[in-house]
Scaffold this motif. Structure first.
Motif, PDB file in Angstrom:
ATOM      1  N   ARG A 332       0.819  -1.217   0.000  1.00 18.80           N
ATOM      2  CA  ARG A 332       0.000   0.000   0.000  1.00 18.80           C
ATOM      3  C   ARG A 332       0.854   1.270   0.000  1.00 18.80           C
ATOM      4  O   ARG A 332       0.348   2.364  -0.259  1.00 18.80           O
ATOM      5  N   LEU A 333       2.151   1.123   0.257  1.00 16.80           N
ATOM      6  CA  LEU A 333       3.034   2.289   0.344  1.00 16.80           C
ATOM      7  C   LEU A 333       3.729   2.618  -0.969  1.00 16.80           C
ATOM      8  O   LEU A 333       4.284   3.711  -1.106  1.00 16.80           O
ATOM      9  N   VAL A 334       3.731   1.677  -1.907  1.00 11.33           N
ATOM     10  CA  VAL A 334       4.530   1.848  -3.123  1.00 11.33           C
ATOM     11  C   VAL A 334       3.725   1.540  -4.376  1.00 11.33           C
ATOM     12  O   VAL A 334       2.690   0.871  -4.335  1.00 11.33           O
ATOM     13  N   LYS A 335       4.235   2.036  -5.501  1.00  8.75           N
ATOM     14  CA  LYS A 335       3.560   1.837  -6.782  1.00  8.75           C
ATOM     15  C   LYS A 335       3.778   0.435  -7.329  1.00  8.75           C
ATOM     16  O   LYS A 335       2.870  -0.168  -7.902  1.00  8.75           O
ATOM     17  N   THR A 336       4.980  -0.056  -7.190  1.00  8.46           N
ATOM     18  CA  THR A 336       5.290  -1.385  -7.717  1.00  8.46           C
ATOM     19  C   THR A 336       5.991  -2.224  -6.656  1.00  8.46           C
ATOM     20  O   THR A 336       6.979  -1.793  -6.057  1.00  8.46           O
ATOM     21  N   LEU A 337       5.458  -3.418  -6.423  1.00 10.65           N
ATOM     22  CA  LEU A 337       6.061  -4.384  -5.509  1.00 10.65           C
ATOM     23  C   LEU A 337       5.457  -5.739  -5.806  1.00 10.65           C
ATOM     24  O   LEU A 337       4.237  -5.882  -5.881  1.00 10.65           O
ATOM     25  N   SER A 338       6.315  -6.723  -5.998  1.00 10.21           N
ATOM     26  CA  SER A 338       5.876  -8.087  -6.270  1.00 10.21           C
ATOM     27  C   SER A 338       6.327  -8.991  -5.124  1.00 10.21           C
ATOM     28  O   SER A 338       7.373  -8.750  -4.513  1.00 10.21           O
ATOM     29  N   PRO A 339       5.562 -10.039  -4.844  1.00 15.20           N
ATOM     30  CA  PRO A 339       6.017 -10.998  -3.831  1.00 15.20           C
ATOM     31  C   PRO A 339       7.406 -11.552  -4.131  1.00 15.20           C
ATOM     32  O   PRO A 339       8.170 -11.861  -3.202  1.00 15.20           O
ATOM     33  N   ASP A 340       7.749 -11.640  -5.410  1.00 14.58           N
ATOM     34  CA  ASP A 340       9.061 -12.164  -5.795  1.00 14.58           C
ATOM     35  C   ASP A 340      10.195 -11.192  -5.518  1.00 14.58           C
ATOM     36  O   ASP A 340      11.373 -11.563  -5.612  1.00 14.58           O
ATOM     37  N   ASP A 341       9.851  -9.930  -5.192  1.00  9.93           N
ATOM     38  CA  ASP A 341      10.878  -8.933  -4.886  1.00  9.93           C
ATOM     39  C   ASP A 341      11.410  -9.073  -3.469  1.00  9.93           C
ATOM     40  O   ASP A 341      12.408  -8.436  -3.117  1.00  9.93           O
ATOM     41  N   ILE A 342      10.741  -9.885  -2.658  1.00 12.23           N
ATOM     42  CA  ILE A 342      11.006  -9.919  -1.222  1.00 12.23           C
ATOM     43  C   ILE A 342      11.650 -11.238  -0.824  1.00 12.23           C
ATOM     44  O   ILE A 342      11.294 -12.299  -1.343  1.00 12.23           O
ATOM     45  N   GLU A 343      12.601 -11.169   0.092  1.00 10.77           N
ATOM     46  CA  GLU A 343      13.223 -12.376   0.619  1.00 10.77           C
ATOM     47  C   GLU A 343      13.247 -12.339   2.146  1.00 10.77           C
ATOM     48  O   GLU A 343      13.070 -11.279   2.766  1.00 10.77           O
ATOM     49  N   ALA A 344      13.437 -13.496   2.727  1.00  6.64           N
ATOM     50  CA  ALA A 344      13.461 -13.604   4.188  1.00  6.64           C
ATOM     51  C   ALA A 344      14.766 -13.041   4.739  1.00  6.64           C
ATOM     52  O   ALA A 344      15.782 -12.946   4.037  1.00  6.64           O
ATOM     53  N   THR A 345      14.744 -12.659   5.994  1.00  4.82           N
ATOM     54  CA  THR A 345      15.944 -12.191   6.691  1.00  4.82           C
ATOM     55  C   THR A 345      15.840 -12.609   8.156  1.00  4.82           C
ATOM     56  O   THR A 345      14.739 -12.644   8.716  1.00  4.82           O
ATOM     57  N   PRO A 346      16.964 -12.939   8.778  1.00  5.72           N
ATOM     58  CA  PRO A 346      16.916 -13.302  10.205  1.00  5.72           C
ATOM     59  C   PRO A 346      16.747 -12.099  11.124  1.00  5.72           C
ATOM     60  O   PRO A 346      16.583 -12.262  12.330  1.00  5.72           O
ATOM     61  N   LYS A 347      16.783 -10.901  10.564  1.00  5.57           N
ATOM     62  CA  LYS A 347      16.680  -9.686  11.375  1.00  5.57           C
ATOM     63  C   LYS A 347      15.353  -9.666  12.132  1.00  5.57           C
ATOM     64  O   LYS A 347      14.277  -9.816  11.543  1.00  5.57           O
ATOM     65  N   ALA A 348      15.422  -9.492  13.432  1.00  8.18           N
ATOM     66  CA  ALA A 348      14.239  -9.395  14.290  1.00  8.18           C
ATOM     67  C   ALA A 348      14.622  -8.626  15.542  1.00  8.18           C
ATOM     68  O   ALA A 348      15.788  -8.611  15.951  1.00  8.18           O
ATOM     69  N   GLY A 349      13.648  -7.977  16.135  1.00  8.97           N
ATOM     70  CA  GLY A 349      13.909  -7.224  17.350  1.00  8.97           C
ATOM     71  C   GLY A 349      12.765  -7.348  18.326  1.00  8.97           C
ATOM     72  O   GLY A 349      11.680  -7.802  17.967  1.00  8.97           O
ATOM     73  N   ILE A 350      13.026  -6.974  19.552  1.00 13.33           N
ATOM     74  CA  ILE A 350      11.992  -6.939  20.586  1.00 13.33           C
ATOM     75  C   ILE A 350      11.909  -5.514  21.111  1.00 13.33           C
ATOM     76  O   ILE A 350      12.924  -4.923  21.498  1.00 13.33           O
ATOM     77  N   ARG A 351      10.708  -4.969  21.107  1.00 12.71           N
ATOM     78  CA  ARG A 351      10.461  -3.663  21.705  1.00 12.71           C
ATOM     79  C   ARG A 351       9.852  -3.896  23.080  1.00 12.71           C
ATOM     80  O   ARG A 351       8.716  -4.378  23.185  1.00 12.71           O
ATOM     81  N   PRO A 352      10.583  -3.596  24.151  1.00 16.35           N
ATOM     82  CA  PRO A 352      10.031  -3.755  25.495  1.00 16.35           C
ATOM     83  C   PRO A 352       9.191  -2.531  25.848  1.00 16.35           C
ATOM     84  O   PRO A 352       9.724  -1.452  26.096  1.00 16.35           O
ATOM     85  N   GLN A 353       7.887  -2.683  25.839  1.00 18.95           N
ATOM     86  CA  GLN A 353       6.978  -1.565  26.037  1.00 18.95           C
ATOM     87  C   GLN A 353       6.488  -1.519  27.480  1.00 18.95           C
ATOM     88  O   GLN A 353       5.953  -2.495  27.996  1.00 18.95           O
ATOM     89  N   LEU A 354       6.677  -0.384  28.130  1.00 15.95           N
ATOM     90  CA  LEU A 354       6.250  -0.232  29.519  1.00 15.95           C
ATOM     91  C   LEU A 354       4.732  -0.057  29.587  1.00 15.95           C
ATOM     92  O   LEU A 354       4.127   0.652  28.780  1.00 15.95           O
ATOM     93  N   VAL A 355       4.145  -0.726  30.584  1.00 12.23           N
ATOM     94  CA  VAL A 355       2.699  -0.638  30.815  1.00 12.23           C
ATOM     95  C   VAL A 355       2.466  -0.170  32.244  1.00 12.23           C
ATOM     96  O   VAL A 355       3.104  -0.650  33.181  1.00 12.23           O
ATOM     97  N   ASP A 356       1.565   0.783  32.400  1.00 13.22           N
ATOM     98  CA  ASP A 356       1.100   1.181  33.722  1.00 13.22           C
ATOM     99  C   ASP A 356       0.053   0.163  34.144  1.00 13.22           C
ATOM    100  O   ASP A 356      -1.048   0.129  33.595  1.00 13.22           O
TER     101      ASP A 356
END
Length: 407
Positions: A332-356
């Motif tokens: 939805r952000l770009v004019k052209t994008l195909s599923p074949d343009d994308i590959e997997a990556t091991p990059k991942a993160g954790i956002r520790p979000q504080l809760v009251d």
């Protein structure tokens, strides 16, 4: 007694390292930084996207707003002075449909109040800046947004600290508790032995609440983890993104949505998600889930039923485990994008979000608490990396140094 120090910093992420740097500049020494990992920045500090934010999203007057833009400028200068990777690409925030236009205009107002250089642009101007981006007729261009290599910065600051001869780093040293106080000093229990110190700083990131609780602080708060997973454009498609393309976020939540980011080394990532996770280090599907999973699940359940904003995230984000759903969100952000343009990556993160936990609300700003001989940083969420070189100086002058003078 295994170790002694005048100042003990728990956490060798960006906040802990930059604070130690400012302590040195202010004339302090005998500083020990501990971390439970075998190296600095193993978690949020070394796993973030590398984007230097520019004060667009944050409520004027908040600590995040106050520190973001100044931190952005200082981090750019730091990278330029030391020859570290830096891309001054700016970024565009695009309205995907007309319903997002009011929020986009509100972001323009917020950013202007926070001192950011931004402008509302039409589709013709958008095409000149980011040819593949698309919008519903209006976008916001942020001039000051840039991209760095977080690991290179962490490595550089660590080298500075060690070269001073006044700072030591002790790895594989997990905080286990405050054993007891002896005179004017603290005795901190770690897996690497007990450490005696005159002053303690909690910069433990995802475990900041656990450390604070040991000091009798932060009792109304609990950190819950959100998982950020990424995809990546194949190298031959990376040229289709010049800088960063973001969606208009729900500014009532602290998450920015799946976006495109050209990294400091030319790779283009899509993400991250903000999926409720079951462990503070739950980077994989099951890895990182430990004995705390039940209490995290219980807190998530309470929030789900009592907090509409969290419920929206909890219902929406897990769908992005599905490649099709993730792809459709990014497309939805770009004019052209195909599923074949994308590959997997091991990059991942954790956002520790504080809760009251009394209000059952996600905390939207940095929180700083303390005792006579300790300071605790809670909720060091984005833009903590961007803000760090300014935030650490503010932390020193407002929350650390006044206490050190009294010791």
């Amino acid at each position: 007694m295994a170790h002694t120090a005048s100042i003990l910093i728990c956490g060798a992420g960006i906040v802990g390292l930059t604070l130690a740097r400012d302590l040195l500049a202010a004339g302090y020494g005998d500083i020990l930084i501990i971390d439970k990992e075998p190296e600095a920045g193993r978690h949020a500090s070394g796993r973030n996207s590398g984007v230097l934010h520019a004060g667009i999203y944050y409520a004027p007057g908040s600590l995040r707003a106050q520190s973001c833009l100044a931190g952005n400028q200082r981090m750019k200068e730091y990278c330029e002075e030391r020859g570290l990777p830096l891309l001054k690409t700016g970024k565009v925030i695009v309205a995907r449909d007309e319903s997002e236009l009011p929020t986009l205009r509100e972001l323009h107002v917020r950013a202007t109040q926070n001192g950011a250089k931004v402008e509302l642009i039409d589709d013709q101007q958008l095409a000149e800046i980011e040819p593949n981006a698309k919008s519903a007729g209006l976008a916001l261009f942020s001039h000051y947004t840039a991209v760095v290599d977080p690991k290179a910065i962490l490595k550089s600051i660590q080298a500075e600290l060690l070269a001073s001869g006044k700072v030591k780093l002790l790895f594989d040293a997990r905080f286990q508790g405050l054993k007891h106080e002896k005179g004017a000093r603290l005795l901190v229990r770690t897996t690497a032995g007990d450490i005696s110190c005159a002053f303690f700083v909690n910069a433990a990131g995802a475990y900041g609440d656990v450390v604070a609780h040991a000091f009798g602080l932060g009792k109304d708060y609990q950190l819950i983890p959100f998982k950020g997973i990424y995809k990546k454009l194949k190298p031959e498609k990376a040229h289709t993104i010049r800088g960063s393309i973001y969606p208009v976020p729900n500014i009532k939540n602290p998450f920015l949505g799946v976006h495109f980011t050209r990294g400091a080394h030319g790779d283009v990532y899509l993400g991250p998600t903000a999926i409720p996770a079951f462990g503070r280090e739950n980077y994989g599907l099951l890895s990182g889930i430990d004995s705390e999973a039940f209490s995290i699940l219980l807190r998530d359940a309470v929030l789900f039923f009592r907090n509409k904003k969290f419920r929206e995230v909890a219902l929406e984000e897990p769908r992005k485990y599905s490649f099709t759903y993730f792809f459709n969100d990014a497309r939805r952000l770009v004019k052209t994008l195909s599923p074949d343009d994308i590959e997997a990556t091991p990059k991942a993160g954790i956002r520790p979000q504080l809760v009251d936990i009394k209000k059952n609300e996600l905390v939207m700003d940095f929180i700083i608490e303390g005792t006579q001989n300790s300071t605790h940083v809670l909720n060091s969420i984005s833009p903590a990396f961007t803000s760090s070189l300014f935030f650490s100086e503010m932390l020193l002058h407002s929350h650390v140094e006044p206490k050190l003078r009294k010791l």
